[in-house]
Design a protein around this motif. Structure first.
Motif, PDB file in Angstrom:
ATOM      1  N   PHE A   6       0.826  -1.201   0.000  1.00  0.00           N
ATOM      2  CA  PHE A   6       0.000   0.000   0.000  1.00  0.00           C
ATOM      3  C   PHE A   6       0.864   1.256   0.000  1.00  0.00           C
ATOM      4  CE2 PHE A   6      -1.988   3.434   2.413  1.00  0.00           C
ATOM      5  CZ  PHE A   6      -3.116   3.660   1.657  1.00  0.00           C
ATOM      6  N   LEU A   7       1.887   1.272   0.853  1.00  0.00           N
ATOM      7  CA  LEU A   7       2.751   2.450   0.936  1.00  0.00           C
ATOM      8  C   LEU A   7       3.580   2.640  -0.329  1.00  0.00           C
ATOM      9  CD1 LEU A   7       3.922   2.238   4.641  1.00  0.00           C
ATOM     10  CD2 LEU A   7       2.274   3.821   3.635  1.00  0.00           C
ATOM     11  N   ALA A   8       4.017   1.551  -0.942  1.00  0.00           N
ATOM     12  CA  ALA A   8       4.781   1.665  -2.187  1.00  0.00           C
ATOM     13  C   ALA A   8       3.922   2.228  -3.311  1.00  0.00           C
ATOM     14  CB  ALA A   8       5.344   0.311  -2.583  1.00  0.00           C
ATOM     15  N   ALA A   9       2.661   1.836  -3.342  1.00  0.00           N
ATOM     16  CA  ALA A   9       1.768   2.294  -4.407  1.00  0.00           C
ATOM     17  C   ALA A   9       1.274   3.716  -4.180  1.00  0.00           C
ATOM     18  CB  ALA A   9       0.579   1.356  -4.523  1.00  0.00           C
ATOM     19  N   ASN A  10       1.214   4.157  -2.926  1.00  0.00           N
ATOM     20  CA  ASN A  10       0.600   5.450  -2.614  1.00  0.00           C
ATOM     21  C   ASN A  10       1.524   6.445  -1.938  1.00  0.00           C
ATOM     22  OD1 ASN A  10      -2.147   4.788  -3.469  1.00  0.00           O
ATOM     23  ND2 ASN A  10      -2.073   3.311  -1.811  1.00  0.00           N
ATOM     24  N   GLN A  11       2.819   6.233  -1.973  1.00  0.00           N
ATOM     25  CA  GLN A  11       3.723   7.121  -1.247  1.00  0.00           C
ATOM     26  C   GLN A  11       3.766   8.536  -1.814  1.00  0.00           C
ATOM     27  OE1 GLN A  11       7.598   5.423  -1.267  1.00  0.00           O
ATOM     28  NE2 GLN A  11       7.934   5.742  -3.438  1.00  0.00           N
ATOM     29  N   LYS A  12       3.435   8.712  -3.073  1.00  0.00           N
ATOM     30  CA  LYS A  12       3.464  10.054  -3.651  1.00  0.00           C
ATOM     31  C   LYS A  12       2.339  10.939  -3.120  1.00  0.00           C
ATOM     32  CE  LYS A  12       0.742   9.123  -7.777  1.00  0.00           C
ATOM     33  NZ  LYS A  12       0.711   9.197  -9.225  1.00  0.00           N
ATOM     34  N   PHE A  13       1.318  10.335  -2.525  1.00  0.00           N
ATOM     35  CA  PHE A  13       0.190  11.095  -2.003  1.00  0.00           C
ATOM     36  C   PHE A  13       0.427  11.635  -0.598  1.00  0.00           C
ATOM     37  CE2 PHE A  13      -1.963   7.960  -4.872  1.00  0.00           C
ATOM     38  CZ  PHE A  13      -2.267   8.870  -5.864  1.00  0.00           C
ATOM     39  N   PHE A  14       1.506  11.211   0.061  1.00  0.00           N
ATOM     40  CA  PHE A  14       1.788  11.601   1.440  1.00  0.00           C
ATOM     41  C   PHE A  14       3.214  12.124   1.553  1.00  0.00           C
ATOM     42  CE2 PHE A  14      -1.075   7.895   1.438  1.00  0.00           C
ATOM     43  CZ  PHE A  14      -2.193   8.483   1.976  1.00  0.00           C
TER      44      PHE A  14
ATOM     45  N   LYS B 135       2.350   3.897   8.467  1.00  0.00           N
ATOM     46  CA  LYS B 135       2.754   2.492   8.559  1.00  0.00           C
ATOM     47  C   LYS B 135       2.416   1.914   9.930  1.00  0.00           C
ATOM     48  CE  LYS B 135       6.516  -0.662   7.660  1.00  0.00           C
ATOM     49  NZ  LYS B 135       7.858  -0.840   7.129  1.00  0.00           N
ATOM     50  N   ASP B 136       2.714   2.651  10.989  1.00  0.00           N
ATOM     51  CA  ASP B 136       2.402   2.173  12.339  1.00  0.00           C
ATOM     52  C   ASP B 136       0.902   1.993  12.543  1.00  0.00           C
ATOM     53  OD1 ASP B 136       5.081   2.170  12.960  1.00  0.00           O
ATOM     54  OD2 ASP B 136       5.041   4.141  13.924  1.00  0.00           O
TER      55      ASP B 136
ATOM     56  N   GLN C 192      -8.976   9.667   9.069  1.00  0.00           N
ATOM     57  CA  GLN C 192     -10.391   9.603   9.426  1.00  0.00           C
ATOM     58  C   GLN C 192     -10.936   8.197   9.222  1.00  0.00           C
ATOM     59  OE1 GLN C 192     -12.220  12.634   7.055  1.00  0.00           O
ATOM     60  NE2 GLN C 192     -11.782  14.248   8.529  1.00  0.00           N
ATOM     61  N   VAL C 193     -10.471   7.508   8.200  1.00  0.00           N
ATOM     62  CA  VAL C 193     -10.935   6.146   7.950  1.00  0.00           C
ATOM     63  C   VAL C 193     -10.297   5.168   8.934  1.00  0.00           C
ATOM     64  CG1 VAL C 193     -10.916   4.273   6.256  1.00  0.00           C
ATOM     65  CG2 VAL C 193     -11.411   6.598   5.533  1.00  0.00           C
ATOM     66  N   ILE C 194      -9.042   5.379   9.259  1.00  0.00           N
ATOM     67  CA  ILE C 194      -8.334   4.478  10.168  1.00  0.00           C
ATOM     68  C   ILE C 194      -8.880   4.598  11.589  1.00  0.00           C
ATOM     69  CG2 ILE C 194      -6.127   4.047  11.282  1.00  0.00           C
ATOM     70  CD1 ILE C 194      -4.783   4.622   8.642  1.00  0.00           C
ATOM     71  N   SER C 195      -9.187   5.803  12.028  1.00  0.00           N
ATOM     72  CA  SER C 195      -9.627   6.013  13.408  1.00  0.00           C
ATOM     73  C   SER C 195     -11.016   5.525  13.650  1.00  0.00           C
ATOM     74  CB  SER C 195      -9.551   7.483  13.755  1.00  0.00           C
ATOM     75  OG  SER C 195      -8.225   7.912  13.665  1.00  0.00           O
TER      76      SER C 195
END
Length: 112
Positions: free
Chosen positions: A9-17, A26-27, A109-112
């Motif tokens: 997920f982070l490899a595919a979406n790292q440009k957004f963050f 990640k944590d 917001q989705v994670i919490s």
């Protein structure tokens, strides 16, 4: 959640963050259950590079701020012609960070 899924997920979406937000994401994702993973993948993140281009070409109309959901500032830019160009130029330097922060807020917001 499985660490391999989180890394993908982070490899595919790292440009957004921003890089500073990646460790926190990640944590949080590692502590999350697998049921929310599909919901996280379905989120619509805004591309910071695309937002810079929108800001350069249509920033005087406030379209960049309307896309981020900041209707007050977008309306101000629309009515004043980008604040006589000043607000438009300032946004060229800020819009990438604002976009990444909005993506981060949406994910949290989705994670919490």
């Amino acid at each position: 959640m499985d660490s391999q899924k989180v890394d993908l997920f982070l490899a595919a979406n790292q440009k957004f963050f921003s890089p500073m937000q990646i460790l926190t994401i990640k944590d949080r994702l590692l502590a999350l259950d697998d049921d929310r993973f599909a919901l996280i993948n379905a989120l619509d993140y805004k591309d910071p590079t695309m937002m810079i281009l929108v800001s350069i070409f249509a920033g005087s109309l406030g379209i960049d701020r309307f896309m981020l959901g900041d209707t007050g500032y977008g309306g101000l830019k629309l009515l004043t012609g980008g604040g006589c160009g000043i607000l438009m130029i300032l946004d060229w330097f800020k819009i990438e960070e604002l976009t990444r922060n909005q993506n981060y807020t949406k994910l949290m917001q989705v994670i919490s």
